[in-house]
Write an enzyme that holds these catalytic residues in place. Sequence first.
Site, short mmCIF file in Angstrom:
data_model
loop_
_atom_site.label_atom_id
_atom_site.label_comp_id
_atom_site.label_asym_id
_atom_site.label_seq_id
_atom_site.Cartn_x
_atom_site.Cartn_y
_atom_site.Cartn_z
N ILE A 61 6.03 1.37 7.28
CA ILE A 61 6.42 2.73 7.65
C ILE A 61 5.18 3.58 7.86
O ILE A 61 4.27 3.60 7.02
CB ILE A 61 7.29 3.35 6.54
CG1 ILE A 61 8.51 2.44 6.26
CG2 ILE A 61 7.76 4.74 6.92
CD1 ILE A 61 9.19 2.73 4.94
N PRO A 98 0.85 -1.20 0.00
CA PRO A 98 0.00 0.00 0.00
C PRO A 98 0.88 1.25 0.00
O PRO A 98 1.60 1.50 0.96
CB PRO A 98 -0.80 -0.13 1.29
CG PRO A 98 -0.01 -1.05 2.16
CD PRO A 98 0.74 -1.97 1.26
N ASP A 153 6.02 2.06 1.88
CA ASP A 153 5.15 0.91 2.07
C ASP A 153 4.49 1.10 3.44
O ASP A 153 5.14 0.97 4.48
CB ASP A 153 5.98 -0.38 2.04
CG ASP A 153 5.12 -1.63 2.15
OD1 ASP A 153 3.97 -1.54 2.62
OD2 ASP A 153 5.62 -2.72 1.80
N HIS A 154 3.18 1.42 3.42
CA HIS A 154 2.51 1.81 4.66
C HIS A 154 2.32 0.64 5.62
O HIS A 154 1.93 0.81 6.77
CB HIS A 154 1.15 2.44 4.33
CG HIS A 154 0.77 3.54 5.28
ND1 HIS A 154 1.30 3.68 6.54
CD2 HIS A 154 -0.11 4.58 5.14
CE1 HIS A 154 0.78 4.72 7.14
NE2 HIS A 154 -0.08 5.30 6.32
N ARG A 155 2.60 -0.58 5.18
CA ARG A 155 2.56 -1.72 6.09
C ARG A 155 3.73 -1.68 7.07
O ARG A 155 3.65 -2.21 8.19
CB ARG A 155 2.61 -3.03 5.31
CG ARG A 155 1.46 -3.26 4.35
CD ARG A 155 1.68 -4.50 3.53
NE ARG A 155 2.93 -4.42 2.76
CZ ARG A 155 3.45 -5.43 2.07
NH1 ARG A 155 2.82 -6.59 2.03
NH2 ARG A 155 4.57 -5.28 1.39
#
Length: 551
Positions: free
Chosen positions: A526, A346, A522-524
């Site tokens: 960071i 994401p 990568d919002h998973r």
Amino acid sequence: MAEKEFKLPDVGEGVAEGELVNWLVAPGDTVTEDQPVAEVETDKALVEVPSPYNGTVKQLHVEEGQMVPVGDVIVTYDVPEAGDDVSDADASKAAADEAAEPAPESEPAADAGAATEAEPADEAPEPASGRVFAPPSARRLARELGVDIATVDGSGPGGRVTEGDVRAHAESGGAGDDGAGDAAESSGPKPIDIESTRSAVSKAGDAGTAGVGAVADDDAPSPTPSSVEAAGRDRTLAVPATRKAARDAGVDLNDVPTDETRDGEAFVTADQVTQYAQTVTEAKAAEAADTGATGGADETGASTADPDTAAGNGAAAGSREPESVPYRGVRRTIGEQMETSKYTAPHVTHHDTAVVDDLVDVRADLKERAAERDVRLSYMPFVMKALVAGLKEFPSLNSELREDDEEILLKKEYNLGIAVATDAGLMVPVVKHVDEKSILELAAEVNDLAARARDRKVSREEMQGGTFTITNFGAIGGEYATPIINYPETAIMGLGAIDERPVAEDGEVRAAHTLPLSLSIDHRVIDGAEAGQFTNFVMERLENPSLLLLE
């Protein structure tokens, strides 16, 4: 002689197939072991495939542009067996047979050494095969330097001529010695004379539509398709790539004018095919323009006064047809990588702007000193150093998410990928151990990798092992973007163009040099807050480059 089949080897780790881009040999050519015979594009690299045998090329099993699975037969060789006794007469016959064959595409007919390869000079003995062994790069260099490659002594394995041999020969004043140039001029193939060719097919078009290097004759009558004189030969020699070019252009190879011969037969090059096809097309366009000069309609019913339908590229109706471009090779690899990244991680992009007046001044001060060491200093090494400082402070941006193991791998190496736009697509060579290198070392390595990536000479290994990527879309004038992460990395930094922009400071607006930054994460792995903190940390070092001395 024994017949040997050569299968496409595994030219890269995990590669299942490759596109055969270019043949470097033709049937009848004599090759030595390790001599490149083809160029194959696989993954993001263009690699040369070497011959495993000493022998003669008997058959090519694959067309240029064809996808070939690893393990498929691509070449059949005739290879001497251990007990074979090749007499001088047999060797001379083999040399004569080889001379009768058209030269491979990678060795253009204008090669100054072509004549001496077919007919060696008495004072310059050749190998028994009558062929000079040299890679395409050495032959190109010889043509550029005006060196007859047949007169160059090879220092490589089996007497193979290297680029260094060519340069040494040129520096010693050997180019054109012993009348080699005269021999090439008198007996070797000659480049096509554009003016004579245009005369043979009746000069077409005006200065705006003439082919490259062509000069329009204002006094010549307007050409028509009927005035295009085809050569009308019964037999024409040409290399496989030239025959393919003729098929693609819809041209009969026997109609292409040429003054070149090989073993008494007419020989046509790809350039001559292109020029002939262009002239025929111009003639048809000129006829359409003549018949519709008053704005009437041609056979297709379209107005010939309409520039869209009277374009110099041919038939009016065909000019609006969509063009099909193969989706394979580097472009397909890029697409698959982008799809994997976008649909797996994401993405969130954080934008900010650094005021870099001091960085501009520092780089200007150091640029001349770097040039004294033969290094072109850009802003990239400074950005790389600032990013490594940030990655050390915020290690989650230098990481990889291993979902199967349910762990985040925080990497301790700082290998930065530099995205480079090439004619074949985007390539990302990697600068290893950035934290251990100086500004000038980074500048030299980035320049070298980028240049070799554009020339398709960067190796597969040099594009692996990255931990963080930089993409510089500012090089083409952009400011902000939403770059896609180079998966399985977890972040990528996009750089806009450094330019003067209005900046408000202490209630006043001034022009300042600014650098737009676009950080995708990568919002998973960071969080947005951490991305903002990382960007601020990097910006502080770009705005105050003296802080980089502490790194």
